[in-house]
Enzyme design. Structure first.
Site, PDB file in Angstrom:
ATOM      1  N   HIS A  34       7.681  -7.079  -5.955  1.00  0.00           N
ATOM      2  CA  HIS A  34       6.995  -5.567  -6.272  1.00  0.00           C
ATOM      3  C   HIS A  34       6.645  -5.305  -7.615  1.00  0.00           C
ATOM      4  O   HIS A  34       5.721  -5.203  -8.401  1.00  0.00           O
ATOM      5  CB  HIS A  34       7.481  -4.503  -5.667  1.00  0.00           C
ATOM      6  CG  HIS A  34       6.753  -3.085  -5.583  1.00  0.00           C
ATOM      7  ND1 HIS A  34       5.617  -3.029  -5.324  1.00  0.00           N
ATOM      8  CD2 HIS A  34       7.314  -2.075  -6.306  1.00  0.00           C
ATOM      9  CE1 HIS A  34       5.077  -1.733  -5.767  1.00  0.00           C
ATOM     10  NE2 HIS A  34       6.334  -1.025  -6.266  1.00  0.00           N
TER      11      HIS A  34
ATOM     12  N   HIS B 156      10.209   0.528 -13.092  1.00  0.00           N
ATOM     13  CA  HIS B 156      10.133   1.555 -12.646  1.00  0.00           C
ATOM     14  C   HIS B 156      10.885   2.219 -11.349  1.00  0.00           C
ATOM     15  O   HIS B 156      10.990   3.166 -11.230  1.00  0.00           O
ATOM     16  CB  HIS B 156       8.626   2.023 -12.193  1.00  0.00           C
ATOM     17  CG  HIS B 156       8.087   1.242 -10.976  1.00  0.00           C
ATOM     18  ND1 HIS B 156       7.801  -0.090 -10.715  1.00  0.00           N
ATOM     19  CD2 HIS B 156       8.037   1.799  -9.655  1.00  0.00           C
ATOM     20  CE1 HIS B 156       7.326  -0.243  -9.505  1.00  0.00           C
ATOM     21  NE2 HIS B 156       7.420   0.671  -8.832  1.00  0.00           N
TER      22      HIS B 156
ATOM     23  N   GLU C 232      15.913   4.878  -9.417  1.00  0.00           N
ATOM     24  CA  GLU C 232      15.716   5.424  -8.283  1.00  0.00           C
ATOM     25  C   GLU C 232      16.614   4.333  -7.272  1.00  0.00           C
ATOM     26  O   GLU C 232      17.467   4.952  -6.329  1.00  0.00           O
ATOM     27  CB  GLU C 232      14.401   5.384  -7.777  1.00  0.00           C
ATOM     28  CG  GLU C 232      14.277   6.296  -6.460  1.00  0.00           C
ATOM     29  CD  GLU C 232      12.966   6.550  -6.096  1.00  0.00           C
ATOM     30  OE1 GLU C 232      12.677   7.077  -4.992  1.00  0.00           O
ATOM     31  OE2 GLU C 232      11.894   6.314  -6.616  1.00  0.00           O
ATOM     32  N   ASP C 233      16.553   3.129  -7.334  1.00  0.00           N
ATOM     33  CA  ASP C 233      16.956   2.187  -6.240  1.00  0.00           C
ATOM     34  C   ASP C 233      18.085   1.454  -6.838  1.00  0.00           C
ATOM     35  O   ASP C 233      18.771   0.594  -5.804  1.00  0.00           O
ATOM     36  CB  ASP C 233      15.921   1.347  -5.815  1.00  0.00           C
ATOM     37  CG  ASP C 233      14.834   2.091  -5.090  1.00  0.00           C
ATOM     38  OD1 ASP C 233      14.973   3.074  -4.745  1.00  0.00           O
ATOM     39  OD2 ASP C 233      13.653   1.510  -4.903  1.00  0.00           O
TER      40      ASP C 233
ATOM     41  N   ASP D 120       1.452   0.834  -9.173  1.00  0.00           N
ATOM     42  CA  ASP D 120       2.205   0.936  -8.226  1.00  0.00           C
ATOM     43  C   ASP D 120       1.686   1.001  -6.645  1.00  0.00           C
ATOM     44  O   ASP D 120       1.959   0.360  -5.974  1.00  0.00           O
ATOM     45  CB  ASP D 120       3.593   1.801  -8.439  1.00  0.00           C
ATOM     46  CG  ASP D 120       4.502   2.154  -7.210  1.00  0.00           C
ATOM     47  OD1 ASP D 120       4.798   1.181  -6.751  1.00  0.00           O
ATOM     48  OD2 ASP D 120       4.657   3.382  -6.908  1.00  0.00           O
TER      49      ASP D 120
ATOM     50  N   ASP E 297     -30.503  -0.006  -1.093  1.00  0.00           N
ATOM     51  CA  ASP E 297     -29.876  -0.043  -2.530  1.00  0.00           C
ATOM     52  C   ASP E 297     -28.322  -0.443  -2.746  1.00  0.00           C
ATOM     53  O   ASP E 297     -27.539   0.129  -3.274  1.00  0.00           O
ATOM     54  CB  ASP E 297     -29.938   1.483  -3.583  1.00  0.00           C
ATOM     55  CG  ASP E 297     -29.500   2.446  -2.372  1.00  0.00           C
ATOM     56  OD1 ASP E 297     -29.078   2.349  -1.465  1.00  0.00           O
ATOM     57  OD2 ASP E 297     -29.363   3.613  -3.285  1.00  0.00           O
TER      58      ASP E 297
END
Length: 676
Positions: free
Chosen positions: A49, A73, A77-78, A140, A261
């Site tokens: 990812h 990123h 957090e993880d 992301d 169109d």
């Protein structure tokens, strides 16, 4: 462990200077070590990812710091990574961007809609400080949308819906057109897979025929440009992307083979003068369709998009949209705000005429983002403001002195007046568009000259809340009414009026419906609180509360009880607790639900077999004919059936009949009856 993945990734950054490549490689390696034992929903290593996000940022030609922040990123957090660690290794700018991303994703709330709303609020704040944060967020989101098939269908649909509401329009507002197109297509694929497949198959079946046709078109344009001594011209052609075709079908209510169109041609040249010369050349070989010409060079879009658009009757009598722009304009159209970093990344320079223009445009966008951020901070209904104003298309109108005013589509003369100045708005008596008198609630059109008529004796009234479309205008109207009109009190979703004042509807914010789910996972109640308004008899400046004992909802017959110290408590009229309250006759006050909008309100009851998605099926039938479910409740009877009552809004009586007819086709529904 992930050397091959990283090696493949870093090869994509071959155009960057050596020092930048080394920094990007270090960030990829660091991210891989931190996410080493983590897996995605697909079971693949998590590092896939961040590497994919980094690759999208390389595709956007962002600077090395942004790519590093994209790779990192999720680390704060993880994983156990700290801000200080990133700042030491990769610099403060990278650490700030990663922290910005972390704050956007960190919020956890009990209510999902509240959580998503707060996430969006935080995103706009982070974006106003460093716009690169949102570019990382879009990258992301794009990779997550590409891999939605690994999530449960319900969750995938939630994410796709949010993407269509927020992130695709945001990419559009930031001018990154290819990213917006892909987000829209990916969302449609999840939300309406059959429709997506149908359009794709149709476009594929016509591909050979379309390619041959477009080749003829391109040759005709090249030949005509050559005759006009325009040699350095690039002509490209394509079919519109799937979501764009879907929206044409939806807006025009036509089948795909009636949409003429679908094909588009783009002509790139070197100067603005050449753009207008080519426009003349095109109109000389094919007649233009009246009312289908747009000059976004003289009047750029809010996202700095510039181009000439014309629709012509081309070869074989087919309608064809042609866009004409310079190569620099095309660069900005594809990359939007990302172009600001792209130019420097590719040239290593921050000078030159294009760079000067870019810096000016970039400053305008940053200034706009900051004003958005401030508006959101002051707003009680910012999710609505974002969806309804900030992320929707805008129009440009002129003052009589020739100044340009940008407003959301569907804005009225009142919105224009309040944007000029609060006092102009407060003293408005009427308006003119291009010299002709128009109604104050009439939507303005692009490029009109708007003149506001005022009088010192004029003042706002409640009806204006329905006329004004922008939150800022409504806020100013409410502020004046609260301050100077003794007969009403407006607070959030509630209008309290004295009986002497004629009752009127009010347009204000839309909130997410409250959904109540029982232990068997059948949705038993849906309430749209934005449609629930009160009118209080002769009382003013009172707090209004809904009684917890009977919990009245929109459509119930209600009565107010004046409680000492707690204001007006609203009960169902048949609430068993009312008879036990002291002085009930003297202390009761008439209250009523107040519709937010002038649409028709209809109620109906159903009996149904036990099914888990009755609300979803009913809402689907309503949406088909522009109906809106305000309130619905289900309960089981002794025979195991579901008994329900529903309240909805529709535009016309005819729509209600169509909805009822549609509801009768739902297999689980046994009976359906209108409640008069």
């Amino acid at each position: 462990m992930y050397e091959q993945l990283i090696e493949r990734f870093i090869q994509k950054a071959f155009k960057y200077p050596k020092s930048d490549q080394e920094k990007i490689l270090a960030a990829a390696t660091f991210s891989a070590s931190k996410h080493e034992n983590q897996k995605r929903a697909s079971g693949e290593p998590y590092i896939i990812h961040p590497l994919a996000v980094g690759e999208i940022l390389i595709q956007l030609k962002m600077d090395a710091d942004t790519i590093c922040a994209g790779l990192l990123h999720d680390t704060i957090e993880d994983t156990a990574t700290t801000y200080e660690e990133i700042a030491t290794l990769f610099g403060q700018a990278v650490a700030d961007m990663v922290e910005g991303e972390t704050k956007i994703g960190a919020l956890k709330a009990m209510n999902k809609s509240v959580q998503e709303a707060e996430t969006i609020r935080k995103m706009f704040f982070a974006m106003s400080k460093d716009i690169r944060v949102i570019i990382i967020k879009l990258a992301d989101k794009l990779h997550n949308m590409r891999t939605l098939q690994h999530l449960k269908p319900e969750r995938a649909k939630e994410i796709a819906g949010e993407c269509l509401d927020i992130f695709a329009p945001l990419a559009d507002r930031l001018g990154i057109s290819w990213l917006k197109d892909e987000l829209e297509d990916l969302s449609l694929k999840v939300l309406k897979p059959d429709t997506f497949q149908y359009i794709q198959e149709y476009l594929l079946s016509k591909k050979g025929e379309q390619t041959a046709y477009l080749n003829r078109i391109e040759k005709s344009i090249y030949r005509a440009c050559g005759e006009a001594s325009l040699s350095d011209v690039i002509v490209t052609s394509r079919a519109k992307h799937t979501y764009s075709v879907y929206m044409k079908m939806k807006k025009r209510k036509k089948e795909i083979d009636e949409i003429f169109d679908i094909l588009g041609v783009r002509i790139l040249c070197n100067t603005v003068t050449e753009c207008y010369t080519i426009l003349g050349v095109v109109h000389r070989i094919w007649p233009p369709i009246e009312g289908r010409f747009k000059d976004y060079i003289a009047m750029p879009k809010a996202n700095n998009y510039q181009s000439l658009h014309t629709t012509v009757m081309a070869l074989d009598g087919k309608l064809l949209e042609i866009q004409i722009r310079t190569k620099e304009m095309h660069f900005t159209a594809e990359y939007g705000v990302a172009a600001h970093w792209t130019y420097k990344a590719e040239t290593g320079s921050d000078s030159g005429s294009w760079s000067k223009l870019d810096n000016e445009q970039f400053s305008k966008i940053i200034s706009k983002l900051k004003s958005w951020s401030n508006e959101i901070e002051m707003s009680e209904s910012f999710m609505d403001d974002i969806k309804g104003e900030l992320l929707k298309d805008t129009i440009y109108v002129f003052t009589p002195q020739g100044h340009i005013v940008e407003l959301p589509k569907k804005a009225t003369a009142l919105d224009f007046a309040y944007q000029i100045h609060t006092e102009v708005g407060n003293h408005t008596t009427g308006a003119k568009a291009d010299g002709s008198i128009i109604a104050l609630n009439e939507p303005l059109k692009n490029t009109q000259v708007i003149e506001i008529l005022t009088s010192p004796n004029a003042k706002p009234h409640l009806q204006w809340l329905r006329y004004a479309q922008t939150s800022s205008a409504r806020k100013k109207i409410k502020a004046w009414l609260n301050k100077y009109d003794e007969n009403i009190l407006i607070d959030k979703d509630i209008i309290a009026k004295r009986k002497t004042v004629e009752q009127q509807n009010k347009t204000d914010q839309i909130q997410q419906p409250n959904v109540i789910i029982n232990e068997n996972d059948i949705v038993m109640q849906v309430v749209d609180t934005s449609k629930m308004k009160f009118r209080v008899g002769d009382e003013k400046n009172m707090m209004i509360h809904i009684a917890q004992c009977c919990n009245p909802v929109r459509g119930d017959d209600i009565v107010g009880y004046i409680s000492r110290g707690r204001g007006v408590i609203v009960h169902k009229r048949n609430c068993h607790n009312l008879k036990n309250m002291s002085e009930i006759v003297d202390r009761s006050v008439e209250v009523e639900w107040e519709n937010e909008s002038p649409k028709l309100t209809k109620r109906f009851s159903v009996t149904s077999k036990r099914t888990y998605d009755l609300f979803g099926e009913i809402e689907g039938a309503l949406r088909k004919y522009k109906g809106h479910l305000i309130e619905g409740r289900l309960h089981d009877d002794d025979e195991g059936r579901l008994i329900g009552t529903f309240t909805m809004e529709v535009e016309h009586e005819e729509d209600f009949k169509k909805i009822i007819k549609n509801l009768k086709t739902i297999p689980s529904i046994n009976t359906i009856t209108e409640i008069k």
